[in-house]
Design a protein around this motif. Structure first.
Motif, PDB file in Angstrom:
ATOM      1  N   SER A   1      22.977  69.489  20.199  1.00  0.00           N
ATOM      2  CA  SER A   1      23.212  69.909  21.566  1.00  0.00           C
ATOM      3  C   SER A   1      24.549  69.389  22.062  1.00  0.00           C
ATOM      4  CB  SER A   1      22.107  69.379  22.469  1.00  0.00           C
ATOM      5  OG  SER A   1      22.322  69.778  23.810  1.00  0.00           O
TER       6      SER A   1
ATOM      7  N   SER B   1      24.223  73.495  28.412  1.00  0.00           N
ATOM      8  CA  SER B   1      23.566  72.216  28.116  1.00  0.00           C
ATOM      9  C   SER B   1      22.327  72.411  27.245  1.00  0.00           C
ATOM     10  CB  SER B   1      23.181  71.504  29.413  1.00  0.00           C
ATOM     11  OG  SER B   1      22.235  72.294  30.118  1.00  0.00           O
TER      12      SER B   1
ATOM     13  N   ASP C   1      24.472  68.706  25.280  1.00  0.00           N
ATOM     14  CA  ASP C   1      23.916  68.057  26.467  1.00  0.00           C
ATOM     15  C   ASP C   1      24.418  66.610  26.504  1.00  0.00           C
ATOM     16  OD1 ASP C   1      22.230  66.679  28.324  1.00  0.00           O
ATOM     17  OD2 ASP C   1      20.704  68.209  28.047  1.00  0.00           O
TER      18      ASP C   1
END
Length: 83
Positions: free
Chosen positions: A34, A15, A36
């Motif tokens: 990312s 993440s 995430d």
């Protein structure tokens, strides 16, 4: 050598974030990407450490893709710490 994002290899934990700061000094911009699941919004702020200084940047452009996102951020004012 293939692109890190295409190869499945990640420089950070699953993440984590990758910060591309080559344009920080010349353009006043960084790109953060990312995988995430928490996607930033336009105007969100990040603190980025680069070249011995901490910089405050704001999300200016946002792109989402399958499994993640990429944000082009602009530098806000001067660096917060000297180096």
């Amino acid at each position: 050598m293939g692109d890190v994002r295409d190869s499945g290899l990640r420089p950070f934990r699953e993440s984590g974030y990758e910060i591309l700061d080559e344009g920080l000094v010349t353009l006043g911009e960084v790109v953060i990407w990312s995988i995430d699941p928490l996607t930033p919004r336009l105007g969100d702020l990040f603190l980025v450490e680069s070249q011995g200084r901490t910089h405050e940047v704001s999300v200016h452009e946002l792109t989402t893709f399958r499994g993640g996102w990429s944000a082009k951020c602009r530098l806000l004012g001067m660096s917060l710490t000297g180096g």
